[in-house]
Enzyme design. Structure first.
Site, PDB file in Angstrom:
ATOM      1  N   LEU A 203     -57.387  -0.235   3.316  1.00 59.54           N
ATOM      2  CA  LEU A 203     -57.584   0.539   4.139  1.00 59.54           C
ATOM      3  C   LEU A 203     -56.414   1.060   4.989  1.00 59.54           C
ATOM      4  O   LEU A 203     -55.451   0.452   5.093  1.00 59.54           O
ATOM      5  CB  LEU A 203     -58.517  -0.699   5.295  1.00 59.54           C
ATOM      6  CG  LEU A 203     -59.826  -0.994   4.837  1.00 59.54           C
ATOM      7  CD1 LEU A 203     -60.452  -1.825   5.864  1.00 59.54           C
ATOM      8  CD2 LEU A 203     -60.732   0.125   4.584  1.00 59.54           C
ATOM      9  N   ASP A 204     -56.340   2.214   5.729  1.00 60.16           N
ATOM     10  CA  ASP A 204     -55.322   2.744   6.396  1.00 60.16           C
ATOM     11  C   ASP A 204     -55.268   1.764   7.533  1.00 60.16           C
ATOM     12  O   ASP A 204     -56.065   0.929   7.990  1.00 60.16           O
ATOM     13  CB  ASP A 204     -55.745   4.058   6.796  1.00 60.16           C
ATOM     14  CG  ASP A 204     -55.958   5.353   5.996  1.00 60.16           C
ATOM     15  OD1 ASP A 204     -55.289   5.059   4.893  1.00 60.16           O
ATOM     16  OD2 ASP A 204     -56.513   6.105   6.357  1.00 60.16           O
ATOM     17  N   ARG A 205     -53.801   1.661   8.047  1.00 58.36           N
ATOM     18  CA  ARG A 205     -53.311   0.796   8.998  1.00 58.36           C
ATOM     19  C   ARG A 205     -54.278   0.945  10.186  1.00 58.36           C
ATOM     20  O   ARG A 205     -54.701  -0.051  10.725  1.00 58.36           O
ATOM     21  CB  ARG A 205     -52.014   0.962   9.208  1.00 58.36           C
ATOM     22  CG  ARG A 205     -51.414   0.153  10.275  1.00 58.36           C
ATOM     23  CD  ARG A 205     -49.898   0.059  10.692  1.00 58.36           C
ATOM     24  NE  ARG A 205     -49.367  -0.688  11.285  1.00 58.36           N
ATOM     25  CZ  ARG A 205     -48.186  -0.795  11.793  1.00 58.36           C
ATOM     26  NH1 ARG A 205     -47.295  -0.244  11.215  1.00 58.36           N
ATOM     27  NH2 ARG A 205     -47.688  -1.697  12.616  1.00 58.36           N
TER      28      ARG A 205
ATOM     29  N   THR B  61     -57.401   1.871  10.606  1.00 66.16           N
ATOM     30  CA  THR B  61     -58.798   1.492  10.198  1.00 66.16           C
ATOM     31  C   THR B  61     -59.030  -0.022  10.272  1.00 66.16           C
ATOM     32  O   THR B  61     -58.475  -0.854   9.708  1.00 66.16           O
ATOM     33  CB  THR B  61     -59.263   2.035   8.946  1.00 66.16           C
ATOM     34  OG1 THR B  61     -58.695   3.554   9.108  1.00 66.16           O
ATOM     35  CG2 THR B  61     -60.577   1.983   8.729  1.00 66.16           C
TER      36      THR B  61
END
Length: 256
Positions: free
Chosen positions: A54-56, A58
């Site tokens: 997951l993107d940081r 998110t």
């Protein structure tokens, strides 16, 4: 300190509710930043094998394997698009009630981590299905408009490109609130000034797959945080999203 909140665990896998702002693994760019792999080792005393990311900024469902064999099997499920991911987000304006965004995306090249990558690679297929769950109009002037409108949207990405949901929603002119890379600075400022927002409003709320070892249908859900729940309640969106339990409400979007 970021707490590790376990959403699912068996002898092969475990899933955590990743807080917004937490890196999944060590970064060559931010070597001192806290990451989930290190926290799991410190707080759970086990080695975690990355299956997806997951993107940081998110938050939400993030699954890990306990062995390399388990990781390989679930990686094949992700690669074969046999894992269904569901996200919740808030975006600028009123979206269509539902739709499919079929828009190829070029790979995002990091100048440090991907300095040897070819920047001229062709765009890859990227598909996202979405449906609008709710809307709100705020009596707050923004840009040339006397009021600001927003949508609560559920997104099911069918592919896994970097920043796919953020880039796809921007492509249809509905950028996500709190997105400092692909969003709208005026609307980010509105939420920061009026609601104290300091995160991206993008949450991975559900992960579904058939267990590679048992054949069981697995569904892992993550509620929104207490702070997000309060914000959404203020917008009249109660009952449209997975709300936190009494235990979840003590969790914060901000580390201690």
């Amino acid at each position: 300190m970021y707490p590790i909140n376990i959403l699912f665990e068996d002898e092969f896998y475990f899933a955590i509710d990743k807080p917004a702002g937490l890196l999944v693994h060590p970064s060559p760019i931010e070597r001192r930043a806290t990451n989930a792999i290190a926290l799991i080792r410190e707080q759970m005393g086990i080695k975690a094998y990355t299956v997806h990311r997951l993107d940081r900024p998110t938050s939400g469902v993030l699954i890990f394997a306990k062995t390399s064999e388990a990781a390989n099997k679930l990686n094949l499920c992700f690669a074969g698009r046999r894992v269904q991911k569901t996200y919740l987000c808030v975006c600028r304006g009123y979206t269509e009630e539902q739709g499919v965004i079929d828009y190829p995306l070029k790979e995002i090249i990091d100048k440090v981590a991907d300095k040897m990558a070819n920047p001229n690679k062709p765009a890859k297929d990227a598909v996202s299905e979405y449906r609008r769950l709710g809307t709100v109009e705020l009596p707050i002037p923004v840009s040339k408009y006397p009021a600001a409108r927003y949508s609560l949207v559920e997104v099911k990405p069918k592919t896994g490109r970097k920043h796919q949901i953020r880039r796809h929603l921007k492509h249809i002119f509905h950028p996500l609130v709190g997105d400092t890379q692909h969003g709208d600075g005026k609307h980010n400022a509105l939420f920061r000034e009026h609601f104290g927002l300091d995160r991206l409003l993008l949450m991975a709320t559900k992960l579904e797959f058939v267990h590679p070892f048992t054949g069981q249908a697995i569904e892992i859900n993550a509620p929104v945080s207490g702070w997000v729940d309060q914000l959404f309640t203020e917008f009249g969106w109660q009952g449209l999203y997975p709300a936190p339990t009494a235990i979840d409400e003590v969790q914060s979007d901000r580390p201690d």
